[in-house]
Design a protein around this motif. Structure first.
Motif, PDB file in Angstrom:
ATOM      1  N   SER A 153       0.839  -1.195   0.000  1.00 38.47           N
ATOM      2  CA  SER A 153       0.000   0.000   0.000  1.00 38.47           C
ATOM      3  C   SER A 153       0.873   1.244   0.000  1.00 38.47           C
ATOM      4  O   SER A 153       1.985   1.240   0.548  1.00 38.47           O
ATOM      5  CB  SER A 153      -0.905  -0.008   1.236  1.00 38.47           C
ATOM      6  OG  SER A 153      -1.711   1.147   1.304  1.00 38.47           O
ATOM      7  N   GLY A 164       0.768   5.466   0.830  1.00 40.66           N
ATOM      8  CA  GLY A 164       0.086   6.637   1.354  1.00 40.66           C
ATOM      9  C   GLY A 164       0.649   7.896   0.728  1.00 40.66           C
ATOM     10  O   GLY A 164       1.871   8.036   0.592  1.00 40.66           O
ATOM     11  N   ILE A 218      -2.841  -0.764  -3.651  1.00 38.41           N
ATOM     12  CA  ILE A 218      -3.773   0.345  -3.447  1.00 38.41           C
ATOM     13  C   ILE A 218      -3.003   1.617  -3.124  1.00 38.41           C
ATOM     14  O   ILE A 218      -1.919   1.566  -2.528  1.00 38.41           O
ATOM     15  CB  ILE A 218      -4.771   0.011  -2.308  1.00 38.41           C
ATOM     16  CG1 ILE A 218      -5.909   1.027  -2.260  1.00 38.41           C
ATOM     17  CG2 ILE A 218      -4.053  -0.112  -0.969  1.00 38.41           C
ATOM     18  CD1 ILE A 218      -7.069   0.609  -1.376  1.00 38.41           C
ATOM     19  N   VAL A 277      -3.581   5.519  -1.387  1.00 42.06           N
ATOM     20  CA  VAL A 277      -4.468   6.292  -0.522  1.00 42.06           C
ATOM     21  C   VAL A 277      -3.979   7.730  -0.488  1.00 42.06           C
ATOM     22  O   VAL A 277      -2.835   7.988  -0.126  1.00 42.06           O
ATOM     23  CB  VAL A 277      -4.506   5.704   0.907  1.00 42.06           C
ATOM     24  CG1 VAL A 277      -5.502   6.469   1.769  1.00 42.06           C
ATOM     25  CG2 VAL A 277      -4.861   4.226   0.865  1.00 42.06           C
ATOM     26  N   ARG A 292      -8.388   0.663  -6.463  1.00 39.29           N
ATOM     27  CA  ARG A 292      -6.945   0.934  -6.477  1.00 39.29           C
ATOM     28  C   ARG A 292      -6.590   2.292  -5.891  1.00 39.29           C
ATOM     29  O   ARG A 292      -5.479   2.472  -5.384  1.00 39.29           O
ATOM     30  CB  ARG A 292      -6.404   0.859  -7.905  1.00 39.29           C
ATOM     31  CG  ARG A 292      -6.427  -0.515  -8.516  1.00 39.29           C
ATOM     32  CD  ARG A 292      -5.233  -0.730  -9.418  1.00 39.29           C
ATOM     33  NE  ARG A 292      -3.984  -0.809  -8.685  1.00 39.29           N
ATOM     34  CZ  ARG A 292      -2.797  -0.539  -9.228  1.00 39.29           C
ATOM     35  NH1 ARG A 292      -2.700  -0.155 -10.478  1.00 39.29           N
ATOM     36  NH2 ARG A 292      -1.697  -0.644  -8.499  1.00 39.29           N
ATOM     37  N   VAL A 293      -7.495   3.254  -5.953  1.00 40.47           N
ATOM     38  CA  VAL A 293      -7.214   4.588  -5.413  1.00 40.47           C
ATOM     39  C   VAL A 293      -8.390   5.027  -4.549  1.00 40.47           C
ATOM     40  O   VAL A 293      -9.531   5.066  -5.016  1.00 40.47           O
ATOM     41  CB  VAL A 293      -6.977   5.623  -6.527  1.00 40.47           C
ATOM     42  CG1 VAL A 293      -6.727   7.007  -5.915  1.00 40.47           C
ATOM     43  CG2 VAL A 293      -5.807   5.216  -7.409  1.00 40.47           C
ATOM     44  N   ARG A 327     -15.011   5.429  -2.465  1.00 39.98           N
ATOM     45  CA  ARG A 327     -13.581   5.711  -2.437  1.00 39.98           C
ATOM     46  C   ARG A 327     -13.204   6.790  -1.426  1.00 39.98           C
ATOM     47  O   ARG A 327     -12.040   7.190  -1.376  1.00 39.98           O
ATOM     48  CB  ARG A 327     -13.096   6.099  -3.827  1.00 39.98           C
ATOM     49  CG  ARG A 327     -13.565   7.421  -4.362  1.00 39.98           C
ATOM     50  CD  ARG A 327     -12.686   7.875  -5.523  1.00 39.98           C
ATOM     51  NE  ARG A 327     -13.026   7.290  -6.795  1.00 39.98           N
ATOM     52  CZ  ARG A 327     -12.202   6.478  -7.469  1.00 39.98           C
ATOM     53  NH1 ARG A 327     -11.045   6.142  -6.965  1.00 39.98           N
ATOM     54  NH2 ARG A 327     -12.548   6.005  -8.648  1.00 39.98           N
ATOM     55  N   TYR A 371      -2.092   6.806   6.158  1.00 33.94           N
ATOM     56  CA  TYR A 371      -2.816   6.625   4.903  1.00 33.94           C
ATOM     57  C   TYR A 371      -2.512   5.254   4.300  1.00 33.94           C
ATOM     58  O   TYR A 371      -3.411   4.574   3.799  1.00 33.94           O
ATOM     59  CB  TYR A 371      -2.449   7.721   3.904  1.00 33.94           C
ATOM     60  CG  TYR A 371      -2.602   9.128   4.430  1.00 33.94           C
ATOM     61  CD1 TYR A 371      -3.516   9.426   5.440  1.00 33.94           C
ATOM     62  CD2 TYR A 371      -1.822  10.182   3.938  1.00 33.94           C
ATOM     63  CE1 TYR A 371      -3.651  10.718   5.934  1.00 33.94           C
ATOM     64  CE2 TYR A 371      -1.961  11.474   4.419  1.00 33.94           C
ATOM     65  CZ  TYR A 371      -2.872  11.733   5.422  1.00 33.94           C
ATOM     66  OH  TYR A 371      -3.001  13.001   5.907  1.00 33.94           O
ATOM     67  N   GLY A 420      -5.096   1.996   3.462  1.00 39.00           N
ATOM     68  CA  GLY A 420      -5.181   1.188   2.250  1.00 39.00           C
ATOM     69  C   GLY A 420      -5.110  -0.296   2.556  1.00 39.00           C
ATOM     70  O   GLY A 420      -5.855  -1.104   1.980  1.00 39.00           O
ATOM     71  N   ARG A 453      -8.323  -1.398   3.909  1.00 35.61           N
ATOM     72  CA  ARG A 453      -9.308  -1.515   2.829  1.00 35.61           C
ATOM     73  C   ARG A 453      -9.142  -2.840   2.087  1.00 35.61           C
ATOM     74  O   ARG A 453     -10.112  -3.381   1.538  1.00 35.61           O
ATOM     75  CB  ARG A 453      -9.132  -0.342   1.860  1.00 35.61           C
ATOM     76  CG  ARG A 453     -10.186  -0.259   0.770  1.00 35.61           C
ATOM     77  CD  ARG A 453     -11.551  -0.022   1.332  1.00 35.61           C
ATOM     78  NE  ARG A 453     -12.556   0.112   0.285  1.00 35.61           N
ATOM     79  CZ  ARG A 453     -13.848  -0.098   0.440  1.00 35.61           C
ATOM     80  NH1 ARG A 453     -14.305  -0.454   1.619  1.00 35.61           N
ATOM     81  NH2 ARG A 453     -14.684   0.052  -0.560  1.00 35.61           N
ATOM     82  N   LYS A 454      -7.930  -3.366   2.082  1.00 34.07           N
ATOM     83  CA  LYS A 454      -7.646  -4.658   1.442  1.00 34.07           C
ATOM     84  C   LYS A 454      -7.702  -5.804   2.452  1.00 34.07           C
ATOM     85  O   LYS A 454      -7.118  -6.860   2.235  1.00 34.07           O
ATOM     86  CB  LYS A 454      -6.267  -4.622   0.774  1.00 34.07           C
ATOM     87  CG  LYS A 454      -6.185  -3.680  -0.434  1.00 34.07           C
ATOM     88  CD  LYS A 454      -7.082  -4.146  -1.562  1.00 34.07           C
ATOM     89  CE  LYS A 454      -6.962  -3.243  -2.779  1.00 34.07           C
ATOM     90  NZ  LYS A 454      -7.842  -3.707  -3.883  1.00 34.07           N
TER      91      LYS A 454
END
Length: 681
Positions: A401, A403, A465, A467, A488-489, A522, A600, A604, A607-608
């Motif tokens: 990830s 940030g 990803i 962030v 992805r974003v 998002r 950040y 990400g 989020r995954k």
């Protein structure tokens, strides 16, 4: 031969019955007469006090006739505080006689959820509430959602949020209930807890009830209220010697065996006898509340998950094992509770475990370790271990990830790999000398998304990803994000308070002109306060195999370590005297982008599914990303940076100029013509 009763006697008896006061309100009786749990409940069927004997004394002090003006209830989450305490108190008070009541929730959304999912379903099912309020389907002004009047128009129930101080003002209420009071945030117009309490000031016989799981030690409202109470704990007898004592977490923790979580138990402090889950029902039946602070100014009750019938003791052990990262436990392992229902472990952070499972306030880290100590641990290791180079990903199953923090003259980028047991490996830190509003900045971030990063075994991994902080340069951040899938974003902003979830979907985002953007999947709000505290706790860990360990590569530089340790948490008193916490810089000259971008990048990873992947999921990811690449020997110097795929230039854009002086320093293909290594911090 019968006898006639004088008519005057019959009339007198009828009048006396009409004039007789109603029987004293019994909240426990109200529960048994009105509550029926449906099939979705862990314990379907009519309410039975023998399943919840610890509730009887709580119900007694919450009666309108009890002299206690305040009552505080501190405890873990999900043991029925709403359906067995808050709702019955409202129902029994309104059944007993005319009363105006107030229920305050932390937010409007939580108030709406209580009305729709807890209050109205009970109101439509309970005979007592149907007689007082009706079924709630009339739709007239009397039955407004947040201001509900009784059918006789001799009482009302007002529901509001702590974030609406205007709704708390200008109303007088004899019964005031604050649900999840630990999550109340200070408002510019005043302290919502103080405003709610003052609503009852006009009544000598008012009742103010605070109910909540705790939050962070030092600023937690319910912990503060419980501390000044008489601090009642539920004592149960030892099944072997009869010695009474509370079920304490530290006692339970000492007995845990990572290889046999099902054997989780307590021991008696007097005879050392084993107290097992099979004893719990009988122990709780014979339990009693004992005040640990008899001089307290009001009744206060503490109850945690070990006492409740909905969950067994193994579930607590599994929660702790997941939090500790013991390898014997899968992150999604199903567990059998005391009633045979399935549930899953949920303590994804240390604070979650302490608050929701143990019912205890969490002591958040206030400062990071000295930056020199962390740097020296990396640059001058005590052992002969081979250190990872900057730009290299560990050869294991990880989520990669990045940030991104946006500044007026640069873009700061933090690339971090996240693995099982909440461990993380910093890969690189890069500074791009462009603003995101510039096309060069957009191209640079596009190229970063297309880049691949070499593992220690030579396999190349893509970024999973990105962030981006949307607090500044909001329109440009959204414009860039829309060039890529939301998988992805994503965009984030830091939440102002420190009591919310770590990551919550943003309700909306405003453009620079004030218009509201369409809601997307998002945009998220981050509890950066908790994230910083958790990260600082992790920085203290020195064992690479332990939960939360943070691994750094060589040659990040002193400035990097200064940035990730640049803030300190301080507790101050607001103008109303309420303790509040705030993160501030150690000194004004220190930059903090490294700390922000770490948060950040963590967002990400979350989020995954960083916090919820099972042991089996991590093992599968390890097979894929920890493998040796087929027929691909690592090249000399490949360890120095990730490879970046070429990015197509937009039509009409000038061709980037080559910087001949720096060209020899660039490794792989770079998205801005050979300035890659000079971007590193």
């Amino acid at each position: 031969m019968g006898c006639l009763v004088p008519a005057e006697a019959i009339v007198a008896d009828a009048v006396s019955q009409l004039l007789a006061p109603p029987p004293p309100p019994d909240i426990t009786r109200w529960c048994e007469d009105n509550i029926v749990f449906d099939e979705r409940s862990p314990m379907p069927g009519p309410f039975r006090i023998d399943r919840f004997p610890f509730l009887r004394e709580i119900h007694e002090v919450l009666s309108p006739e009890d002299l206690a003006r305040e009552v505080s209830i501190l405890g873990s989450a999900q043991w029925g505080k709403t359906v067995s305490i808050i709702n019955p108190v409202v129902g029994a008070w309104h059944e007993y006689g005319p009363v105006d009541s107030l229920v305050v929730h932390p937010t409007t959304s939580s108030a709406t959820e209580w009305i729709d999912n807890k209050w109205l379903p009970m109101r439509r099912q309970a005979l007592s509430l149907l007689k007082v309020f009706g079924d709630g389907r009339s739709g007239d002004q009397r039955d407004a959602k947040f201001n509900q009047e009784t059918l006789a128009r001799n009482g009302s129930l007002k529901i509001t949020s702590a974030g609406s101080p205007d709704d708390l003002a200008g109303t007088t209420r004899r019964l005031v209930i604050m649900d999840d009071v630990a999550k109340f945030e200070m408002h510019v117009k005043g302290d919502p807890e103080a405003l709610a309490t003052s609503r009852a000031a006009g009544f000598e016989d008012a009742k103010v009830l605070r109910v909540s799981t705790p939050q962070i030690l030092g600023t937690c409202r319910i912990s503060r209220a419980f501390k000044r109470s008489d601090q009642r704990h539920f004592h149960v007898p030892c099944p072997h010697c009869g010695h009474y004592a509370p079920l304490a977490w530290e006692n339970f923790k000492r007995q845990l065996d990572p290889q046999n979580l099902s054997a989780a138990h307590f021991t008696c402090d007097k005879c050392a006898g084993k107290i097992e889950h099979k004893h719990k029902r009988d122990l709780v039946q014979r339990g009693k509340w004992v005040a640990h602070n008899p001089g307290g100014d009001h009744p206060g009750f503490f109850l945690w998950r070990a006492y409740v019938p909905q969950r067994d003791w193994r579930s607590i052990a599994v929660n702790y094992a997941q939090f500790m990262g013991w390898s014997t436990v899968s992150g999604q392992e199903a567990i059998e509770d005391g009633e045979g229902k399935e549930s899953t472990v949920e303590a994804e952070t240390e604070q979650t475990f302490f608050n929701d499972v143990l019912g205890l306030p969490y002591e958040q880290a206030t400062n990071a370790p000295k930056w020199e100590k962390i740097r020296d641990r990396v640059e001058n290791p005590s052992s002969d271990e081979q250190r990872r180079g900057k730009g290299i990903v560990p050869a294991r199953g990880v989520i990669l990830s990045v940030g991104v923090d946006l500044q007026a003259d640069r873009i700061e980028v933090h690339i971090v790999a996240f693995g099982p047991n909440f461990r993380r490996w910093v890969v690189d830190y890069i500074v791009i000398p462009h603003q995101i509003s510039d096309e060069d900045g957009m191209i640079a971030l596009d190229g970063l998304l297309k880049s691949t990063w070499r593992t220690e075994r030579g396999l190349r991994l893509p970024l999973d990803i990105m962030v981006i902080d949307s607090g500044a340069f909001t329109d440009a951040a959204w414009a860039f994000a829309k060039r890529h899938p939301w998988s992805r974003v994503i965009l984030v902003k830091g939440a102002k308070g420190d009591t919310g979830p770590i990551m919550a979907e943003m309700k909306f985002e405003r453009r620079a002109d004030g218009r509201v953007k369409r809601r997307q999947k998002r945009a998220f709000m981050l509890n950066v306060s908790q994230m910083k505290g958790e990260f600082y706790h992790a920085l203290e860990e020195e064992d690479p195999l332990k939960r939360g360990f943070v691994d750094f590569p060589l040659s990040l530089g002193d400035e990097y370590y200064r940035q990730i340790t640049s803030e300190v948490r301080v507790i101050r008193r607001s103008s109303s005297g309420v303790p509040v916490s705030k993160w501030v810089k150690v000194d004004a000259s220190r930059r903090n982008e490294g700390l922000d971008t770490m948060n950040y990048a963590e967002a990400g990873a979350r989020r995954k599914q960083w916090a919820t992947l099972s042991a089996e999921d991590w093992a599968l990811l390890d097979q894929k990303r920890g493998a040796q690449p087929p027929d691909n020997e690592p090249e000399l110097f490949d360890h120095m940076a990730g490879e970046v795929e070429p990015v197509a230039q937009p039509v009409g854009a000038p061709k980037p100029k080559q910087d001949e002086e720096n060209k020899s320093e660039t490794v792989g293909k770079d998205w801005l013509g050979g300035r890659g290594t000079k971007w590193r911090l």
